[in-house]
Scaffold this motif. Structure first.
Motif, PDB file in Angstrom:
ATOM      1  N   TYR A 126       0.971  -0.994   0.170  1.00 46.14           N
ATOM      2  CA  TYR A 126       0.505   0.180   0.099  1.00 46.14           C
ATOM      3  C   TYR A 126       1.167   1.342  -0.423  1.00 46.14           C
ATOM      4  CZ  TYR A 126      -4.755  -1.729  -0.033  1.00 46.14           C
ATOM      5  OH  TYR A 126      -5.506  -2.063   0.061  1.00 46.14           O
ATOM      6  N   ASN A 151      -4.196   0.520  -4.250  1.00 47.69           N
ATOM      7  CA  ASN A 151      -5.059  -0.423  -4.057  1.00 47.69           C
ATOM      8  C   ASN A 151      -5.061  -1.613  -4.464  1.00 47.69           C
ATOM      9  OD1 ASN A 151      -6.141  -0.178  -6.856  1.00 47.69           O
ATOM     10  ND2 ASN A 151      -7.084   1.064  -6.783  1.00 47.69           N
ATOM     11  N   ASP A 152      -6.149  -2.885  -4.078  1.00 49.01           N
ATOM     12  CA  ASP A 152      -5.664  -4.696  -4.163  1.00 49.01           C
ATOM     13  C   ASP A 152      -5.000  -4.687  -5.786  1.00 49.01           C
ATOM     14  OD1 ASP A 152      -6.003  -5.187  -1.687  1.00 49.01           O
ATOM     15  OD2 ASP A 152      -7.983  -4.983  -2.099  1.00 49.01           O
ATOM     16  N   THR A 172       0.760  -7.856   0.699  1.00 53.13           N
ATOM     17  CA  THR A 172      -0.878  -7.370   0.408  1.00 53.13           C
ATOM     18  C   THR A 172      -1.640  -7.372   2.091  1.00 53.13           C
ATOM     19  OG1 THR A 172      -1.998  -9.364  -0.265  1.00 53.13           O
ATOM     20  CG2 THR A 172      -0.883  -8.339  -1.892  1.00 53.13           C
ATOM     21  N   GLY A 194      -7.234  -8.502   0.365  1.00 53.01           N
ATOM     22  CA  GLY A 194      -7.506  -9.150  -1.168  1.00 53.01           C
ATOM     23  C   GLY A 194      -6.795 -10.185  -1.742  1.00 53.01           C
ATOM     24  N   SER A 195      -5.724 -11.206  -1.096  1.00 52.54           N
ATOM     25  CA  SER A 195      -4.771 -11.887  -1.585  1.00 52.54           C
ATOM     26  C   SER A 195      -5.606 -13.004  -2.152  1.00 52.54           C
ATOM     27  CB  SER A 195      -3.746 -12.462  -0.703  1.00 52.54           C
ATOM     28  OG  SER A 195      -4.125 -12.906   0.478  1.00 52.54           O
ATOM     29  N   ALA A 220     -10.469  -1.155  -3.831  1.00 53.01           N
ATOM     30  CA  ALA A 220     -10.015  -2.044  -2.815  1.00 53.01           C
ATOM     31  C   ALA A 220     -11.062  -2.926  -2.479  1.00 53.01           C
ATOM     32  CB  ALA A 220      -9.288  -1.137  -2.029  1.00 53.01           C
TER      33      ALA A 220
END
Length: 339
Positions: free
Chosen positions: A49, A80-81, A98, A101-102, A162
């Motif tokens: 991030y 964001n992701d 991360t 989001g992963s 995100a």
């Protein structure tokens, strides 16, 4: 000096062309042109991030520790992701630091549930299970918010691209028996913009870690900072939140802005940052990184609150994203991985 002598000898016809060719090959083998074909390159990169995030800060701390072993880690900030995983998928970086989001990318859901993305074969290296509350709802003191229910009618952030942040906020709202229709959704382009909105007065609440660097600035601003608790004895609230965000577990935060053992925060958390790569990443490279983080732990654990979470005894091996074979090989080697 060696390279100078090589250039002089071969350019001045002192040596035969055949010998120079052989010498060039020998120098290449012995000293190399740069990164090794297998194993962790001496210069490697991962995304995180933005520069105000705890994930970025602890990544820099890890990079500083690995520098003593001759490695250079380039930490690439992303908002964001999607922007964290895009360079990883394009092979412009080797890893990504991360959040949840992963998991969303692995499952191919939410922002990753598109034809362009779909399920991603991601694998874990290690993650930080620190003393922070990873996914706390940070509100400003001047709003008067004390409980999640108090967020009704307030300006709550939604970060484009995100899904992890947005789903975590959705879970927080559910804890208070609210949803997005009960608040004013403020759309921003990244987590840095979300934190800046809290400080500047355009946003009332956002998801963050208790040790996010921008929150220290918010706490010292006229707006002030308030972490909204999620009492562990609120069974109904936790049930509602876990229906939206099943990865969140009860935790006591003792690290972060104005938090300590004497002044803890009752909330929830999960591992963050989560260091991942693709399953196709070279096994030796994953092995090398897991080993380097482990053996250099004492060098970075106190540099940032999230550093302590990388302790080997804090790793959760039975998790929703599988570990990379290279990392597993190292964990087996040191006796901490059991089938």
């Amino acid at each position: 000096m060696l390279k100078f002598r090589y250039k002089f000898l071969c350019n001045s016809n002192v040596l035969s062309r055949a010998f120079c060719t052989a010498l060039s090959f020998a120098l290449l083998v012995c000293f190399g042109p740069g990164p090794r074909a297998e194993g962790l390159p001496r210069t490697f990169g991962w995304t995180a991030y933005g520069t105000t995030s705890s994930g970025y800060a602890v990544s820099v701390a890890i990079g500083n520790a690995l520098a003593d072993d001759g490695y250079r880690l380039r930490v690439i900030p992303a908002k964001n992701d999607i922007s964290r995983l895009t360079p990883l998928r394009a092979k412009r970086v080797h890893f990504a630091a991360t959040g949840i989001g992963s998991y969303l990318a692995q499952e191919g859901v939410n922002d990753f549930g598109t034809r362009r993305w779909g399920p991603q074969k991601l694998r874990l290296i290690m993650m930080s299970w620190s003393n922070t509350n990873t996914v706390v709802a940070a509100a400003t003191m001047d709003t008067g918010v004390k409980t999640v229910k108090d967020l009704a009618g307030k300006r709550v952030v939604w970060v484009i691209g995100a899904p992890a942040l947005n789903m975590n906020m959705e879970g927080v709202l559910a804890f208070g028996d609210l949803d997005w229709s009960d608040v004013t959704r403020v759309v921003v382009g990244g987590q840095k913009a979300a934190m800046q909105g809290l400080i500047e007065g355009t946003i009332d609440a956002a998801i963050a870690s208790t040790n996010t660097s921008a929150l220290y600035q918010l706490a010292g601003s006229p707006r002030g900072l308030y972490f909204i608790p999620k009492p562990h004895d609120d069974v109904a609230g936790w049930h509602r939140m876990n229906l939206k965000a099943p990865w969140r577990k009860p935790s006591i935060g003792t690290a972060g802005v104005d938090l300590s053992v004497e002044n803890p925060l009752e909330g929830g958390s999960y591992g963050y940052p989560i260091l991942i790569t693709y399953a196709t990443r070279d096994e030796q490279m994953a092995y090398d990184l897991a080993k380097l983080i482990h053996i250099n732990y004492e060098e970075f654990k106190d540099a940032h609150f999230s550093g302590v979470g990388f302790a080997m005894e804090r790793q959760v091996f039975d998790w929703i994203v599988p570990y990379h074979d290279g990392a597993v090989r190292y964990f087996r080697e040191i006796g901490v991985w059991t089938e």
